[in-house]
Write an enzyme that holds these catalytic residues in place. Structure first.
Site, PDB file in Angstrom:
ATOM      1  N   TYR A 112       0.607  -0.947   0.481  1.00 12.79           N
ATOM      2  CA  TYR A 112       0.283   0.411   0.109  1.00 12.79           C
ATOM      3  C   TYR A 112       1.079   1.274  -0.410  1.00 12.79           C
ATOM      4  O   TYR A 112       0.222   1.894  -0.533  1.00 12.79           O
ATOM      5  CB  TYR A 112      -0.873   0.031   1.365  1.00 12.79           C
ATOM      6  CG  TYR A 112      -1.583   1.505   1.285  1.00 12.79           C
ATOM      7  CD1 TYR A 112      -2.705   1.104   0.317  1.00 12.79           C
ATOM      8  CD2 TYR A 112      -1.703   2.350   2.406  1.00 12.79           C
ATOM      9  CE1 TYR A 112      -3.324   2.829   0.437  1.00 12.79           C
ATOM     10  CE2 TYR A 112      -2.434   3.377   2.069  1.00 12.79           C
ATOM     11  CZ  TYR A 112      -3.602   3.610   1.340  1.00 12.79           C
ATOM     12  OH  TYR A 112      -3.997   3.908   1.304  1.00 12.79           O
ATOM     13  N   LYS A 147       1.320   4.415  -2.817  1.00  8.81           N
ATOM     14  CA  LYS A 147       1.009   5.612  -2.278  1.00  8.81           C
ATOM     15  C   LYS A 147       2.405   6.511  -2.781  1.00  8.81           C
ATOM     16  O   LYS A 147       2.731   7.867  -3.826  1.00  8.81           O
ATOM     17  CB  LYS A 147       0.337   5.915  -1.266  1.00  8.81           C
ATOM     18  CG  LYS A 147      -1.124   5.337  -1.262  1.00  8.81           C
ATOM     19  CD  LYS A 147      -1.327   5.953  -1.814  1.00  8.81           C
ATOM     20  CE  LYS A 147      -3.580   5.291  -1.232  1.00  8.81           C
ATOM     21  NZ  LYS A 147      -3.886   5.713  -2.850  1.00  8.81           N
TER      22      LYS A 147
END
Length: 255
Positions: free
Chosen positions: A150, A154
């Protein structure tokens, strides 16, 4: 004529909160999500002259292009705002998460943003002062244990945002993102596991807090807009401090 916005991941969480905030301000919306039934129910009593719902898997470039072409055709071929909000998360040890799930996280969180930007570009270019807001995260500042892929996704969104902000300024397209720490949304609240960082920092934001930041971007865009005073201060400190200090802080929070 009201301004137009195309929002992905609009059936829940930050996407829905942002749609509500912009709708209340008179915007005309395209709300896109893989869960179209939820979209229809949530917008049942909205003004359907100002809201159009689209089924959308952000990994499907053709589907993305079709939805944007249809929506902009209703509004003189223009688009004021693309909000790339759709995203997924899996908390857990890197090796405990399947390769398929890691791939899915990268596909939705990164390729979904790329697909949206590519599909929207001709309509943004045709619109004076157009804006792209990408959904980034505090985890784009340093890789967070328990959120490895994750965080990586990002970081990619942050880099893409910075590159397109420079590439597209000649077209009068502003590209920016919002960077909240942990937010109380279904995506986070439905996780089967937690992470030490999450337990130590807690969750102090809700979807409406991030929606307010998105609205601020439409009024005065910053390439990276942090959400919450606490993280904003930490982010500024991180920009001035050696990387080793940020690493030490993340290590401490992961204990």
């Amino acid at each position: 004529m009201s301004k137009t916005a195309f929002i992905t991941g609009a059936a829940s969480g930050i996407g829905l909160a942002t749609a509500r905030a912009l709708y209340a301000r008179g915007w005309t919306l395209a709300m896109a999500d893989i869960n179209t039934e939820a979209l229809r129910q949530l917008t049942f009593d909205w003004d359907h002259a100002r809201v159009t719902c689209y089924p959308l898997d952000v990994c499907n470039q053709a589907q993305f292009s079709h939805a944007l072409t249809d929506f902009t055709a209703r509004h003189n071929g223009q688009l004021n705002l693309l909000f790339n909000c759709a995203g997924i998360l899996s908390i857990g040890r890197f090796e405990a998460i399947s390769a398929e799930r890691h791939q899915q996280i990268m596909n939705i969180n990164v390729m979904g943003v790329i697909n949206g930007c590519q599909a929207a570009f001709p309509f943004l270019k045709a619109t004076p002062g157009a804006l792209v807001v990408n959904m980034s995260s505090a985890s784009a500042t340093y890789g967070i244990p328990g959120l490895a892929s994750y965080s990586a996704s990002k970081f990619a969104v942050s880099g893409l945002t910075e590159a397109l902000q420079l590439e597209w300024e000649k077209y009068d397209i502003n590209v920016c993102d919002v960077m909240p720490p942990f937010v109380s949304t279904p995506m986070l609240n439905e996780q089967a596991e937690s992470a030490p960082v999450l337990k130590r920092l807690g969750v102090h934001l809700n979807a409406d807090d991030v929606a307010k930041a998105v609205v601020r971007q439409t009024e005065s865009a910053k390439t990276h807009r942090t959400v919450s005073l606490h993280f904003g201060l930490l982010y500024q400190l991180g920009q001035l401090s050696p990387r080793s200090i940020t690493r030490a802080m993340v290590r401490m929070l992961n204990r």
